[in-house]
Design a protein around this motif. Structure first.
Motif, short mmCIF file in Angstrom:
data_model
loop_
_atom_site.label_atom_id
_atom_site.label_comp_id
_atom_site.label_asym_id
_atom_site.label_seq_id
_atom_site.Cartn_x
_atom_site.Cartn_y
_atom_site.Cartn_z
N ILE A 224 4.66 0.29 0.23
CA ILE A 224 4.72 0.47 -1.22
C ILE A 224 3.39 -0.02 -1.79
O ILE A 224 2.99 -1.16 -1.55
CB ILE A 224 5.89 -0.31 -1.86
N TYR A 225 2.72 0.88 -2.51
CA TYR A 225 1.45 0.54 -3.18
C TYR A 225 1.71 0.35 -4.67
O TYR A 225 2.38 1.17 -5.29
CB TYR A 225 0.43 1.67 -3.02
N VAL A 226 1.17 -0.73 -5.22
CA VAL A 226 1.26 -0.99 -6.66
C VAL A 226 -0.15 -1.21 -7.17
O VAL A 226 -0.87 -2.07 -6.65
CB VAL A 226 2.14 -2.22 -6.97
N ASP A 227 -0.56 -0.40 -8.13
CA ASP A 227 -1.90 -0.45 -8.72
C ASP A 227 -2.99 -0.29 -7.65
O ASP A 227 -4.02 -0.97 -7.68
CB ASP A 227 -2.11 -1.75 -9.51
N GLY A 228 -2.75 0.60 -6.67
CA GLY A 228 -3.74 0.92 -5.65
C GLY A 228 -3.84 -0.08 -4.51
O GLY A 228 -4.62 0.11 -3.58
N GLU A 229 -3.06 -1.14 -4.53
CA GLU A 229 -3.09 -2.14 -3.46
C GLU A 229 -1.74 -2.19 -2.76
O GLU A 229 -0.70 -1.92 -3.36
CB GLU A 229 -3.42 -3.51 -4.04
N VAL A 230 -1.75 -2.59 -1.49
CA VAL A 230 -0.52 -2.70 -0.73
C VAL A 230 0.31 -3.85 -1.31
O VAL A 230 -0.13 -5.00 -1.31
CB VAL A 230 -0.80 -2.96 0.77
N ALA A 231 1.49 -3.52 -1.80
CA ALA A 231 2.38 -4.54 -2.34
C ALA A 231 3.25 -5.10 -1.22
O ALA A 231 3.42 -6.32 -1.10
CB ALA A 231 3.25 -3.98 -3.45
N LYS A 232 3.81 -4.20 -0.40
CA LYS A 232 4.62 -4.60 0.74
C LYS A 232 4.54 -3.51 1.80
O LYS A 232 4.44 -2.33 1.48
CB LYS A 232 6.09 -4.81 0.35
N THR A 233 4.63 -3.92 3.05
CA THR A 233 4.65 -2.97 4.17
C THR A 233 5.54 -3.54 5.26
O THR A 233 5.68 -4.77 5.39
CB THR A 233 3.22 -2.67 4.67
#
Length: 143
Positions: A114-123
């Motif tokens: 899950i990407y939030v604002d272009g950064e990896v939030a969780k993987t």
């Protein structure tokens, strides 16, 4: 008689001051309520797998709105599945991404991100053979 007159004026003046103070306090407290505590974020879901992995199901959920996709790719699976980028208000609070796949080898991998604002939030990644599932959730309350 003058003493009595001065005490009445003082009483009226203090009463007027108390009312004025109350009005100013109420106006200041209302000004703070206008601030918006929720913000918009750019979100994207992604599912990746190693060659030969056959995706069976991908489920995305934003708040209470759920989207389920079946048999999303053909074997062998090479390119990652990715949603379009979309805006989500943080008032939605919860994002979920689930995927399951038929994994042919013991070293096959299935990764959801899950990407939030272009950064990896969780993987999260699952490795193995057979039918494997991976589930991931993200809460804006964690920000």
């Amino acid at each position: 008689m003058k003493k009595f007159y001065k005490s009445k004026s003082l009483l009226k003046l203090s009463f007027l001051f108390a009312i004025l103070f109350s009005v100013v306090s109420v106006l200041n407290s209302c000004k703070d309520d206008e601030e918006d505590e929720f913000t918009d974020h750019l979100v994207r879901f992604e599912v990746k797998a190693t060659t030969g992995v056959e995706l069976k199901t991908i489920v995305t959920q934003v708040g209470t709105a759920q989207n389920t996709m079946y048999n999303t790719a053909v074997t062998p699976y090479v390119a990652p599945w990715s949603s379009d980028e979309f805006f989500v208000n943080s008032s939605q609070s919860q994002l979920n991404l689930d995927a399951n796949a038929q994994m042919p080898n013991s070293d096959s991998e299935l990764t959801v991100t899950i990407y939030v604002d272009g950064e990896v939030a969780k993987t999260k990644t699952v490795i193995g053979s057979g039918i494997k599932s991976v589930s991931l959730d993200f809460s804006f309350l964690e920000l």
